[in-house]
Design a protein around this motif. Structure first.
Motif, short mmCIF file in Angstrom:
data_model
loop_
_atom_site.label_atom_id
_atom_site.label_comp_id
_atom_site.label_asym_id
_atom_site.label_seq_id
_atom_site.Cartn_x
_atom_site.Cartn_y
_atom_site.Cartn_z
N ASP A 166 -5.91 -4.89 -6.72
CA ASP A 166 -6.41 -3.86 -7.88
C ASP A 166 -7.35 -2.91 -7.43
N ASP A 167 -7.53 -2.99 -6.32
CA ASP A 167 -8.57 -1.78 -5.56
C ASP A 167 -8.40 -1.81 -4.03
N HIS B 118 -4.42 7.92 1.46
CA HIS B 118 -3.09 7.71 1.13
C HIS B 118 -2.60 6.40 0.81
N VAL B 119 -3.21 5.56 -0.02
CA VAL B 119 -2.70 4.21 -0.28
C VAL B 119 -2.44 4.44 -1.80
N LYS B 120 -1.23 3.70 -2.24
CA LYS B 120 -0.84 3.24 -3.62
C LYS B 120 -0.61 1.82 -3.45
N LEU B 121 -1.54 1.27 -4.72
CA LEU B 121 -1.19 -0.26 -4.67
C LEU B 121 0.18 -0.39 -5.58
N LEU B 122 0.95 -1.07 -4.79
CA LEU B 122 2.17 -1.26 -5.43
C LEU B 122 2.39 -2.79 -5.94
N THR C 4 0.77 -1.44 0.04
CA THR C 4 0.09 -0.17 -0.03
C THR C 4 0.94 1.08 0.15
N ASP C 5 2.18 1.14 0.14
CA ASP C 5 3.11 2.32 0.33
C ASP C 5 2.91 3.18 1.83
#
Length: 120
Positions: free
Chosen positions: A90-91, A81-85, A48-49
């Motif tokens: 996918d969501d 503040h989530v970036k799928l890494l 999730t970063d």
């Protein structure tokens, strides 16, 4: 992860062999030499970063599964503040625990929420 009274859930991607499009919490395995809490912190960051230091995660409990155990930790994170890494998901969604039934999810999550929020 919790922010206020919302929880973070992630949806597994179509490429997941066992449970495509099923929602779950961030998590995964422990690397050699890691403690369970260190593994939880690393997996959260990889997926999730979101970096939450191990010292800021609270142990909730351990739930047995056939070949392994789930060691569950909770922490507080900034919302949205989530970036799928990692490509495994996918969501994501920040939801109220009462909304979980609207998502196809792993049933064990109900037990985890009971432990964290003392409600289903």
């Amino acid at each position: 992860m919790v922010h206020g009274d919302r929880i973070l859930i992630l949806r597994r991607s179509a490429s997941d062999k066992d449970s495509p499009f099923v929602w779950g919490f961030p998590g995964g395995g422990v690397d050699k030499g890691e403690s369970f809490v260190e593994g939880a912190s690393r997996e959260l960051w990889e997926e999730t970063d979101l970096f939450i230091p191990p010292s800021h995660l609270c142990y909730i409990g351990t739930w047995p599964k056939k070949k392994r155990n789930f060691h569950v930790y909770v922490g507080t994170a900034p919302p949205f503040h989530v970036k799928l890494l990692d490509g495994e998901h996918d969501d994501f969604a920040w939801i109220y625990p009462s909304q979980l039934e609207e998502y196809e999810h792993f049933r064990k999550m109900d037990d985890f929420l009971e432990a964290v929020f003392h409600q289903s």
